[in-house]
Scaffold this motif. Structure first.
Motif, PDB file in Angstrom:
ATOM      1  N   PHE A  33     -14.771   9.229   5.304  1.00 58.99           N
ATOM      2  CA  PHE A  33     -13.430   9.418   5.722  1.00 58.99           C
ATOM      3  C   PHE A  33     -13.457  10.882   6.459  1.00 58.99           C
ATOM      4  O   PHE A  33     -12.563  11.787   6.256  1.00 58.99           O
ATOM      5  N   ASP A  34     -14.551  11.191   6.759  1.00 58.40           N
ATOM      6  CA  ASP A  34     -14.781  12.551   7.439  1.00 58.40           C
ATOM      7  C   ASP A  34     -14.534  13.615   6.439  1.00 58.40           C
ATOM      8  O   ASP A  34     -14.520  14.886   7.112  1.00 58.40           O
ATOM      9  N   LEU A  35     -14.642  13.290   4.994  1.00 61.44           N
ATOM     10  CA  LEU A  35     -14.579  14.691   4.364  1.00 61.44           C
ATOM     11  C   LEU A  35     -15.587  15.496   4.126  1.00 61.44           C
ATOM     12  O   LEU A  35     -15.600  16.779   4.143  1.00 61.44           O
ATOM     13  N   GLU A  36     -16.847  14.973   4.563  1.00 67.28           N
ATOM     14  CA  GLU A  36     -17.967  16.083   4.461  1.00 67.28           C
ATOM     15  C   GLU A  36     -17.961  17.077   5.765  1.00 67.28           C
ATOM     16  O   GLU A  36     -18.609  17.899   5.703  1.00 67.28           O
ATOM     17  N   SER A  37     -17.170  16.836   6.790  1.00 66.84           N
ATOM     18  CA  SER A  37     -17.094  17.652   7.801  1.00 66.84           C
ATOM     19  C   SER A  37     -15.893  18.734   7.428  1.00 66.84           C
ATOM     20  O   SER A  37     -15.992  19.874   8.414  1.00 66.84           O
ATOM     21  N   ILE A  38     -15.432  18.750   6.380  1.00 73.39           N
ATOM     22  CA  ILE A  38     -14.210  19.749   6.121  1.00 73.39           C
ATOM     23  C   ILE A  38     -14.660  20.863   5.439  1.00 73.39           C
ATOM     24  O   ILE A  38     -15.525  20.792   4.175  1.00 73.39           O
ATOM     25  N   LEU A  44     -10.235  20.492   1.977  1.00 71.11           N
ATOM     26  CA  LEU A  44     -10.942  19.221   1.213  1.00 71.11           C
ATOM     27  C   LEU A  44     -10.079  18.961   0.231  1.00 71.11           C
ATOM     28  O   LEU A  44     -10.019  17.555   0.112  1.00 71.11           O
ATOM     29  N   LEU A  45      -9.615  19.807  -0.708  1.00 72.83           N
ATOM     30  CA  LEU A  45      -8.812  19.231  -1.903  1.00 72.83           C
ATOM     31  C   LEU A  45      -7.818  18.483  -1.511  1.00 72.83           C
ATOM     32  O   LEU A  45      -7.360  17.289  -2.192  1.00 72.83           O
ATOM     33  N   VAL A  46      -6.797  19.150  -0.463  1.00 72.26           N
ATOM     34  CA  VAL A  46      -5.678  18.257   0.263  1.00 72.26           C
ATOM     35  C   VAL A  46      -6.081  17.012   0.636  1.00 72.26           C
ATOM     36  O   VAL A  46      -5.286  16.143   0.130  1.00 72.26           O
TER      37      VAL A  46
END
Length: 121
Positions: A33-38, A44-46
């Motif tokens: 879910f594109d988390l690795e790009s944050i 990222l926590l949000v």
């Protein structure tokens, strides 16, 4: 933590949307879910928290639909009704769990949920 499943006379809270990922991106095991790009840990926590809440809400809702389906399949008025053992085998549950899900589904369909009601999960 996920919001509890709303009951009658309570509006259902809307969790963050679960966006489906393109097949080629989803095939990458490092992509989620594109988390690795944050890069910002606060952002990222949000976003990770939003996804966690959304998945929990989706799970709660899916369990309710499982229970309703189990109750409908076990309905004695159906000529093709299934036994709890049949439902358990189909859903990969134990027979005891299937019995609880049938009862939970019946409660959901009748709108009965009181202090003695226990969610099977």
């Amino acid at each position: 933590m996920a919001e509890p499943t709303p009951r009658p006379n309570q509006p259902r809270l809307r969790p963050a949307p679960l966006l489906f990922e393109p097949a080629q991106v989803a095939a990458d095991p490092e992509h989620f879910f594109d988390l690795e790009s944050i890069d910002d840990p606060r952002a990222l926590l949000v976003r990770a928290t939003e996804l966690t809440q959304a998945f929990r809400a989706a799970t709660d809702r899916a369990v309710e639909f499982q229970a309703i389906a189990a109750a409908q399949l076990a309905d004695p008025r159906r000529f093709d009704r299934l036994t709890p053992a049949d439902i358990a085998a189909q859903a990969e549950w134990t027979e005891d769990y299937a019995k609880k899900m049938v009862e939970f589904g019946r409660d959901l369909m009748s709108g009965v949920e009181g202090p003695g009601h226990v969610d099977p999960v």
